[in-house]
Design an enzyme around this catalytic site. Structure first.
Site, PDB file in Angstrom:
ATOM      1  N   SER A 189     -33.806   1.619 -40.180  1.00 41.60           N
ATOM      2  CA  SER A 189     -33.428   0.435 -40.959  1.00 41.60           C
ATOM      3  C   SER A 189     -32.691  -0.638 -40.175  1.00 41.60           C
ATOM      4  CB  SER A 189     -32.543   0.839 -42.133  1.00 41.60           C
ATOM      5  OG  SER A 189     -33.323   1.098 -43.244  1.00 41.60           O
TER       6      SER A 189
ATOM      7  N   LYS B 170     -34.384  -3.836 -39.836  1.00 39.76           N
ATOM      8  CA  LYS B 170     -34.445  -4.786 -40.961  1.00 39.76           C
ATOM      9  C   LYS B 170     -33.610  -6.040 -40.690  1.00 39.76           C
ATOM     10  CE  LYS B 170     -35.150  -1.067 -44.290  1.00 39.76           C
ATOM     11  NZ  LYS B 170     -34.517  -0.153 -45.248  1.00 39.76           N
TER      12      LYS B 170
ATOM     13  N   TYR C  48     -44.099  -2.503 -41.194  1.00 39.26           N
ATOM     14  CA  TYR C  48     -42.765  -1.990 -41.549  1.00 39.26           C
ATOM     15  C   TYR C  48     -42.527  -0.619 -40.905  1.00 39.26           C
ATOM     16  CZ  TYR C  48     -39.119   0.170 -44.373  1.00 39.26           C
ATOM     17  OH  TYR C  48     -37.988   0.843 -44.764  1.00 39.26           O
TER      18      TYR C  48
ATOM     19  N   TYR D  23     -25.909   0.358 -46.545  1.00 43.56           N
ATOM     20  CA  TYR D  23     -26.389   0.977 -47.781  1.00 43.56           C
ATOM     21  C   TYR D  23     -25.380   0.711 -48.903  1.00 43.56           C
ATOM     22  CZ  TYR D  23     -29.446   3.337 -44.431  1.00 43.56           C
ATOM     23  OH  TYR D  23     -30.345   3.602 -43.444  1.00 43.56           O
TER      24      TYR D  23
ATOM     25  N   VAL E 140     -31.534   5.588 -40.815  1.00 46.20           N
ATOM     26  CA  VAL E 140     -31.558   7.031 -41.046  1.00 46.20           C
ATOM     27  C   VAL E 140     -31.865   7.831 -39.780  1.00 46.20           C
ATOM     28  CG1 VAL E 140     -32.071   6.903 -43.519  1.00 46.20           C
ATOM     29  CG2 VAL E 140     -33.958   7.007 -41.873  1.00 46.20           C
TER      30      VAL E 140
HETATM   31  N1  GLU Z   1     -38.225   4.035 -42.315  1.00 44.27           N
HETATM   32  C1  GLU Z   1     -37.216   4.423 -43.242  1.00 44.27           C
HETATM   33  C2  GLU Z   1     -37.718   4.329 -44.664  1.00 44.27           C
HETATM   34  O1  GLU Z   1     -38.296   3.380 -45.028  1.00 44.27           O
HETATM   35  C3  GLU Z   1     -36.012   3.567 -43.031  1.00 44.27           C
HETATM   36  C4  GLU Z   1     -34.877   3.978 -43.890  1.00 44.27           C
HETATM   37  C5  GLU Z   1     -33.519   3.708 -43.323  1.00 44.27           C
HETATM   38  O2  GLU Z   1     -33.285   3.800 -42.120  1.00 44.27           O
HETATM   39  O3  GLU Z   1     -32.663   3.384 -44.150  1.00 44.27           O
HETATM   40  O4  GLU Z   1     -37.544   5.199 -45.461  1.00 44.27           O
END
Ligand code: GLU
Length: 321
Positions: free
Chosen positions: A65, A68, A190, A242, A260
């Site tokens: 993430s 992002k 993604y 988060y 994650v």
């Molecule tokens: N690729 C993970 C997902 O979409 C990223 C989640 C994360 O790192 O929060 O579930």
């Protein structure tokens, strides 16, 4: 503080966090579970181009993430803020990162740091960059990290095979008119961008590039647009950790993003990029040692944005205010 003083203090934080063994490694993407749960690294990169690290700071893991935040920054630059904000909000959701939920007032994803918003941003990147999106974004990540980065094919395939929830989110985004058809290439983008391999040193240098308003202090190269950096840091500050983002703002007080895969990147405006890696996650999805390390570093060095000992923007001092 001298480089030696920084190093010593960082080593002490590392020793303090190393005994923490709470939390669990993410296994909902099967390939993530192959990581060594004991690995732990911390890296600090200054906006004057110094890098200090300890532990497993060269151990590679997938960015997940954390991508992002950088994707959002690139989308802002390529499409302009107004266009991006027509598709994704900037409000904290208070929900899990993978919640299938949209802002009831706007019908848009809450923000670009949750999956719904991040998939939307990937759709915008595909719109702007077409088939070259993955190469373009990877190249930007590499320039921010000051070394060529690569995608883990194993993690990408593992997530693509099992990412049913993200596929559901993608189709919901098409149904509410936020994402374009076909959604499959957007989802693959993604998944690929979540699978970029980085280490804690990379995260620190990528963070330092944001801290240095888009110019990589190690290469002198301009990587990100100035105003896009400001907007990205603002959203990282409110939504990056988060549904722990409020507590983080209070206790640590720096814009940050976790993933994650066990990484966390934090930015001290005009001063530092910080990268940590330790794969055991707490119930919110944040690295247990990473959170503790940031709390200690913030306390030790007075990094909180509103800390009276943090003199903040060097720029303000440079222009004589
Ligand atoms: N690729 C993970 C997902 O979409 C990223 C989640 C994360 O790192 O929060 O579930």
């Amino acid at each position: 503080m001298s480089g030696e003083g920084f190093s010593r203090a960082m080593g002490a934080v590392y020793e303090q966090c190393l005994p923490l063994r709470d939390g669990t490694v993410a296994d909902y993407i099967p390939e993530l579970d192959t990581v060594d749960p004991e690995s732990f690294g911390i890296a600090l990169a200054t906006t004057s181009g110094q890098l200090l690290s300890c532990g497993d700071a060269e151990h590679e893991f997938t960015i997940q993430s954390i991508s992002k935040a950088f994707n959002f920054c690139i989308a802002l630059e390529l499409l302009g803020r107004d266009e991006v904000l027509k598709h994704v909000g900037v409000e904290p959701s208070g929900d899990a990162f993978n919640a299938i939920i949209f802002d009831p007032q706007t019908s848009l994803p809450f923000n670009p740091m949750v999956n719904a918003g991040a998939i939307t941003v990937c759709g915008l990147l595909r719109r702007a960059l077409g088939h070259n999106a993955v190469e373009h974004v990877l190249e930007r990540f590499s320039r921010a990290a000051a070394r060529p980065l690569a995608i883990s094919d194993a993690v990408y395939r593992s997530e693509s095979l099992t990412g049913h929830r993200n596929r559901a989110l993608g189709h919901m985004l098409v149904s509410v008119g936020v994402a374009d058809q076909p959604i499959e290439p957007t989802l693959e983008l993604y998944f690929q961008l979540c699978s970029v391999l980085v280490n804690a040193n990379d995260l620190a240098r990528m963070g330092a590039t944001l801290a240095n308003i888009g110019e990589n202090p190690f290469t002198g190269e301009s990587v990100f647009d100035l105003t896009a950096v400001r907007d990205t840091l603002s959203v990282m500050f409110t939504c990056g950790m988060y549904d722990y983002s409020g507590n983080w703002a209070l206790d640590v007080g720096v814009p940050a993003k976790s993933g994650v895969g066990g990484g966390v990147v934090g930015i001290v405006n005009r001063q530092l990029g910080i990268g940590t890696f330790s794969p055991r996650l707490d119930a919110k999805g944040n690295s247990v040692r990473g959170v503790r390390a940031f709390e200690c570093l913030s306390g030790e060095f007075g990094l909180h944005a509103f800390e009276f000992t943090n003199f903040g923007s060097q720029f303000v001092r440079d222009i004589g205010m």
